[in-house]
Design an enzyme around this catalytic site. Structure first.
Site: not given
Ligand code: 2AM
Ligand code: CA
Length: 277
Positions: A69, A89, A91-92, A94, A219
């Site tokens: 990402e 990802d 941090i999915d 955020t 995601d």
């Protein structure tokens, strides 16, 4: 001999290191920056975690490709090729991370010839490590998981997400889709805030379906392996085959519920990850 098992084992190690970095960051002040809109957030931790993941994997697998990402946000291409590809990802969720709302995950999917071979989603604050290798089942912390088996939409709990949208028509459709489903009626709709966790909640039977228009391949890639191996269905919102680069999905415990959702919701154009939008 499974050629990709070693990659999966290594992915588990790297994902755990990434989770540790996120935990440590939560102990400190979080500086928030905006990306495409005032509600599209990014932090230094998103970028650092992605650097950690990609540099660790590159050292071991220098010929592999990456779609991350934050690398894409910085200008890297997001074209899926036949080469072994890690879709990341860091941090999915955020926005959850920024608020310390407890659904924050690291999501990694691995494809070869554009097919997903394995997926890992680590819900860091819950300390739940979800994993699935193609053909070998889905697990949470090593324990097998499966979908609820619910076939009746009127008895279902459905997940989606509903952030602010710049386009008023997209905003209206997002809200009216929620209204149509609530009017079926269904037991409830929830928006936990991490697409990857949403897919794992369906995979483990805690929810019966999840749909979303406007998300990205990073995601969905990790969760797609997990939902499939947990016995669920994953498809396009039109009811056609799931397309990782299409920015939209319906996933459910079975086809009946997925089809009902497809009939009830309206779509809006969301572009593709593999095209300039
Ligand atoms: P993120 O945290 O990695 O940005 C909640 O909105 C969920 O949807 C999160 O998983 C979030 O991912 C994802 N998401 C990705 N792109 C989005 C978009 N354009 N609008 C809303 N949600 C998005
Ligand atoms: Ca993210």
């Amino acid at each position: 001999m499974d050629p990709w098992q070693e990659c999966m084992d290594y992915c588990l190690v790297v994902t755990r290191d990434a989770g540790k970095m996120i935990h440590e960051a939560l102990q400190r002040d979080i500086t928030v920056m905006e990306k495409s809109s005032p509600v599209d957030l990014v932090t230094e931790t998103d970028q650092k975690v992605e650097e950690l993941i990609i540099s660790s994997i590159k050292k071991k697998y220098p010929t592999h490709s990456f779609i991350g990402e934050e690398s894409v946000a910085a200008g890297s291409p997001s074209i899926l090729t036949d080469n072994p590809t890690w879709i990341i990802d860091p941090i999915d969720g955020t926005t959850n991370f920024v608020h310390r709302f407890p659904f924050v995950s690291v999501s990694i999917g691995f494809t070869v010839n554009k097919q997903i071979e394995f997926g890992i989603v680590y819900s860091c604050l819950e300390d739940k490590m979800y994993s699935a290798r193609k053909g070998k089942g889905a697990f949470c912390n090593g324990v097998p998981i499966k979908v609820s088996g619910q076939r009746d939409i009127t008895k279902s709990l459905i997940l989606t997400e509903m952030g602010f949208k710049n386009d008023p028509e997209h905003f209206r459709i997002t809200m009216s889709n929620i209204e149509s489903l609530l009017s079926v009626p269904v037991h409830g709709i929830r928006a936990p805030g991490s697409a990857a966790v949403n897919m794992c909640l369906v995979a483990s039977g805690a929810a019966d379906a999840y749909y979303h228009i406007g998300i990205h391949c990073w995601d969905m890639a990790g969760g797609a392996a997990i939902i499939t191996e947990a016995g669920g269905v994953i498809m396009d919102i039109t009811g056609g085959p799931f397309d990782l680069m299409s920015r939209r999905l319906i996933t459910a415990s079975n086809r009946e519920i997925a089809d009902c959702i497809a009939k009830k919701i309206q779509q809006f154009p969301c572009g593709r990850d593999d095209m300039e939008n």
